[in-house]
Design a protein around this motif. Structure first.
Motif, PDB file in Angstrom:
ATOM      1  N   ALA A  94      -9.464  -9.351  -2.353  1.00 33.75           N
ATOM      2  CA  ALA A  94      -9.591  -9.274  -0.896  1.00 33.75           C
ATOM      3  C   ALA A  94      -9.110 -10.558  -0.231  1.00 33.75           C
ATOM      4  O   ALA A  94      -8.429 -10.524   0.800  1.00 33.75           O
ATOM      5  CB  ALA A  94     -11.044  -8.990  -0.510  1.00 33.75           C
ATOM      6  N   VAL A  95      -9.443 -11.698  -0.818  1.00 28.18           N
ATOM      7  CA  VAL A  95      -9.004 -12.984  -0.258  1.00 28.18           C
ATOM      8  C   VAL A  95      -7.489 -13.100  -0.342  1.00 28.18           C
ATOM      9  O   VAL A  95      -6.831 -13.567   0.600  1.00 28.18           O
ATOM     10  CB  VAL A  95      -9.681 -14.149  -1.001  1.00 28.18           C
ATOM     11  CG1 VAL A  95      -9.056 -15.481  -0.589  1.00 28.18           C
ATOM     12  CG2 VAL A  95     -11.182 -14.166  -0.710  1.00 28.18           C
ATOM     13  N   ARG A  96      -6.925 -12.667  -1.456  1.00 24.69           N
ATOM     14  CA  ARG A  96      -5.467 -12.735  -1.613  1.00 24.69           C
ATOM     15  C   ARG A  96      -4.762 -11.852  -0.592  1.00 24.69           C
ATOM     16  O   ARG A  96      -3.758 -12.260   0.006  1.00 24.69           O
ATOM     17  CB  ARG A  96      -5.083 -12.322  -3.033  1.00 24.69           C
ATOM     18  CG  ARG A  96      -3.597 -12.466  -3.328  1.00 24.69           C
ATOM     19  CD  ARG A  96      -3.294 -12.283  -4.797  1.00 24.69           C
ATOM     20  NE  ARG A  96      -3.646 -10.954  -5.279  1.00 24.69           N
ATOM     21  CZ  ARG A  96      -4.679 -10.686  -6.062  1.00 24.69           C
ATOM     22  NH1 ARG A  96      -5.485 -11.675  -6.458  1.00 24.69           N
ATOM     23  NH2 ARG A  96      -4.925  -9.460  -6.463  1.00 24.69           N
ATOM     24  N   LYS A  97      -5.284 -10.645  -0.366  1.00 23.05           N
ATOM     25  CA  LYS A  97      -4.690  -9.749   0.619  1.00 23.05           C
ATOM     26  C   LYS A  97      -4.818 -10.327   2.032  1.00 23.05           C
ATOM     27  O   LYS A  97      -3.894 -10.221   2.845  1.00 23.05           O
ATOM     28  CB  LYS A  97      -5.362  -8.377   0.550  1.00 23.05           C
ATOM     29  CG  LYS A  97      -4.995  -7.580  -0.695  1.00 23.05           C
ATOM     30  CD  LYS A  97      -3.503  -7.306  -0.741  1.00 23.05           C
ATOM     31  CE  LYS A  97      -3.111  -6.496  -1.957  1.00 23.05           C
ATOM     32  NZ  LYS A  97      -1.646  -6.265  -2.039  1.00 23.05           N
ATOM     33  N   LEU A  98      -5.972 -10.919   2.328  1.00 21.23           N
ATOM     34  CA  LEU A  98      -6.159 -11.530   3.641  1.00 21.23           C
ATOM     35  C   LEU A  98      -5.189 -12.683   3.844  1.00 21.23           C
ATOM     36  O   LEU A  98      -4.603 -12.832   4.927  1.00 21.23           O
ATOM     37  CB  LEU A  98      -7.602 -12.020   3.789  1.00 21.23           C
ATOM     38  CG  LEU A  98      -7.962 -12.708   5.112  1.00 21.23           C
ATOM     39  CD1 LEU A  98      -7.773 -11.752   6.282  1.00 21.23           C
ATOM     40  CD2 LEU A  98      -9.398 -13.222   5.061  1.00 21.23           C
ATOM     41  N   ASP A  99      -4.999 -13.471   2.796  1.00 21.87           N
ATOM     42  CA  ASP A  99      -4.068 -14.602   2.883  1.00 21.87           C
ATOM     43  C   ASP A  99      -2.641 -14.113   3.120  1.00 21.87           C
ATOM     44  O   ASP A  99      -1.873 -14.735   3.856  1.00 21.87           O
ATOM     45  CB  ASP A  99      -4.146 -15.417   1.589  1.00 21.87           C
ATOM     46  CG  ASP A  99      -3.236 -16.630   1.622  1.00 21.87           C
ATOM     47  OD1 ASP A  99      -3.229 -17.345   2.637  1.00 21.87           O
ATOM     48  OD2 ASP A  99      -2.526 -16.864   0.625  1.00 21.87           O
ATOM     49  N   GLU A 100      -2.282 -12.990   2.504  1.00 21.33           N
ATOM     50  CA  GLU A 100      -0.933 -12.453   2.674  1.00 21.33           C
ATOM     51  C   GLU A 100      -0.712 -11.897   4.081  1.00 21.33           C
ATOM     52  O   GLU A 100       0.396 -11.964   4.619  1.00 21.33           O
ATOM     53  CB  GLU A 100      -0.681 -11.350   1.639  1.00 21.33           C
ATOM     54  CG  GLU A 100      -0.603 -11.858   0.207  1.00 21.33           C
ATOM     55  CD  GLU A 100      -0.517 -10.721  -0.804  1.00 21.33           C
ATOM     56  OE1 GLU A 100      -0.587  -9.540  -0.365  1.00 21.33           O
ATOM     57  OE2 GLU A 100      -0.374 -11.001  -2.003  1.00 21.33           O
ATOM     58  N   ARG A 101      -1.770 -11.355   4.685  1.00 20.48           N
ATOM     59  CA  ARG A 101      -1.628 -10.690   5.978  1.00 20.48           C
ATOM     60  C   ARG A 101      -1.695 -11.655   7.159  1.00 20.48           C
ATOM     61  O   ARG A 101      -1.106 -11.390   8.210  1.00 20.48           O
ATOM     62  CB  ARG A 101      -2.712  -9.614   6.133  1.00 20.48           C
ATOM     63  CG  ARG A 101      -2.493  -8.412   5.245  1.00 20.48           C
ATOM     64  CD  ARG A 101      -3.575  -7.363   5.457  1.00 20.48           C
ATOM     65  NE  ARG A 101      -3.324  -6.170   4.668  1.00 20.48           N
ATOM     66  CZ  ARG A 101      -2.562  -5.155   5.042  1.00 20.48           C
ATOM     67  NH1 ARG A 101      -1.962  -5.200   6.221  1.00 20.48           N
ATOM     68  NH2 ARG A 101      -2.384  -4.102   4.266  1.00 20.48           N
ATOM     69  N   LEU A 102      -2.405 -12.762   7.006  1.00 21.14           N
ATOM     70  CA  LEU A 102      -2.535 -13.690   8.129  1.00 21.14           C
ATOM     71  C   LEU A 102      -1.208 -14.391   8.388  1.00 21.14           C
ATOM     72  O   LEU A 102      -0.557 -14.877   7.462  1.00 21.14           O
ATOM     73  CB  LEU A 102      -3.618 -14.734   7.841  1.00 21.14           C
ATOM     74  CG  LEU A 102      -5.069 -14.260   7.945  1.00 21.14           C
ATOM     75  CD1 LEU A 102      -6.017 -15.393   7.604  1.00 21.14           C
ATOM     76  CD2 LEU A 102      -5.370 -13.716   9.327  1.00 21.14           C
ATOM     77  N   PRO A 103      -0.796 -14.472   9.643  1.00 21.04           N
ATOM     78  CA  PRO A 103       0.458 -15.179   9.966  1.00 21.04           C
ATOM     79  C   PRO A 103       0.323 -16.669   9.698  1.00 21.04           C
ATOM     80  O   PRO A 103      -0.668 -17.296  10.099  1.00 21.04           O
ATOM     81  CB  PRO A 103       0.641 -14.895  11.461  1.00 21.04           C
ATOM     82  CG  PRO A 103      -0.727 -14.584  11.976  1.00 21.04           C
ATOM     83  CD  PRO A 103      -1.452 -13.910  10.840  1.00 21.04           C
ATOM     84  N   LYS A 104       1.274 -17.224   8.998  1.00 26.12           N
ATOM     85  CA  LYS A 104       1.195 -18.640   8.619  1.00 26.12           C
ATOM     86  C   LYS A 104       1.333 -19.578   9.812  1.00 26.12           C
ATOM     87  O   LYS A 104       0.902 -20.733   9.757  1.00 26.12           O
ATOM     88  CB  LYS A 104       2.282 -18.955   7.588  1.00 26.12           C
ATOM     89  CG  LYS A 104       2.159 -18.140   6.317  1.00 26.12           C
ATOM     90  CD  LYS A 104       0.776 -18.231   5.712  1.00 26.12           C
ATOM     91  CE  LYS A 104       0.656 -17.356   4.477  1.00 26.12           C
ATOM     92  NZ  LYS A 104      -0.722 -17.348   3.930  1.00 26.12           N
ATOM     93  N   GLU A 105       1.928 -19.087  10.890  1.00 30.20           N
ATOM     94  CA  GLU A 105       2.069 -19.937  12.069  1.00 30.20           C
ATOM     95  C   GLU A 105       0.784 -20.054  12.864  1.00 30.20           C
ATOM     96  O   GLU A 105       0.694 -20.873  13.779  1.00 30.20           O
ATOM     97  CB  GLU A 105       3.196 -19.420  12.968  1.00 30.20           C
ATOM     98  CG  GLU A 105       2.929 -18.067  13.615  1.00 30.20           C
ATOM     99  CD  GLU A 105       3.308 -16.904  12.735  1.00 30.20           C
ATOM    100  OE1 GLU A 105       3.309 -15.754  13.215  1.00 30.20           O
ATOM    101  OE2 GLU A 105       3.627 -17.154  11.529  1.00 30.20           O
TER     102      GLU A 105
END
Length: 230
Positions: free
Chosen positions: A214-225
């Motif tokens: 879940a943390v990995r998916k959240l990290d992938e979905r959040l915009p890095k900017e």
């Protein structure tokens, strides 16, 4: 019998199935303690990070000392202090809340460093632009700095979420019926420790795998900017 439920020890499978409802109740307590402890750690950690970053030494130094004290003393000592010492001064908390508070305080010291690293990773030009726009420090922090820092610290916060989950069994020393404590009681009463403890090990493996995913998916979905905080 535990929680009014009887089990059959005539076969391993029947025994495992019969104790599932009891372990389920302990699992619910474990998840609740994990969530409450993590929310407290995330909230207290943000406050500590803000205080440690203050220019006033009268504010920053006590916050840094408090953070170091939390990091450098065992969780078990802090738990015993909250559970046995505070009642002498009129502050009595339920065992569950005492345990969740101990987890939150202990890990707030770690999350504060995560926040600090995330905040420092925000380009200095962003702060200069905020000053040029005459934004208040609070507005700058919550509208510009924090939204850019959060996506960068999600993996580290996720690691501490898993760590808190695995530290919940420590709460059994103050009679919190989390899943491992329930398994121990089942072993004491049935003289069969292998099955309940093996099931708890499997439960923890599944929980940590799901949490990490879940943390990995959240990290992938959040915009890095950065994200938008309203």
């Amino acid at each position: 019998m535990l929680f009014g439920i009887e089990w059959d020890t005539s076969s391993h499978w029947a025994f495992a199935v019969s104790i599932l409802p009891i372990l389920g109740k302990g699992l619910l307590v474990t998840l609740q303690a994990t969530v409450v402890g993590f929310l407290l750690a995330a909230g207290f950690g943000l406050v500590l990070a803000g205080l440690k970053g203050m220019r006033s030494r009268l504010v920053a130094w006590p916050a840094r000392f408090f953070s170091e004290f939390l990091r450098d003393t065992p969780l078990l000592v802090q738990l015993f202090f909250l559970y046995y010492v505070l009642p002498d001064y009129g502050l009595v908390l339920p065992a569950f809340m005492t345990g969740a508070l101990a987890l939150g305080l202990q890990y707030s010291a770690y999350t504060s460093e995560v926040y600090r690293a995330g905040i420092q990773s925000v380009p200095a030009g962003q702060l200069e632009a905020a000053r040029a726009l005459d934004l208040t420090p609070g507005r700058t922090f919550f509208a510009i700095v924090l939204p850019q820092a959060i996506p960068r610290i999600i993996p580290a916060l996720g690691n501490y979420l898993v760590s808190i989950m695995k530290d919940v069994p420590i709460l059994s020393v103050v009679a919190v019926l989390e899943v491992l404590n329930v398994a121990r009681i089942i072993g004491d009463r049935s003289f069969n420790y292998m099955i309940p403890l093996s099931m708890v090990g499997l439960i923890y493996l599944l929980m940590t795998l799901v949490a990490a995913w879940a943390v990995r998916k959240l990290d992938e979905r959040l915009p890095k900017e950065g994200i938008h905080l309203q």
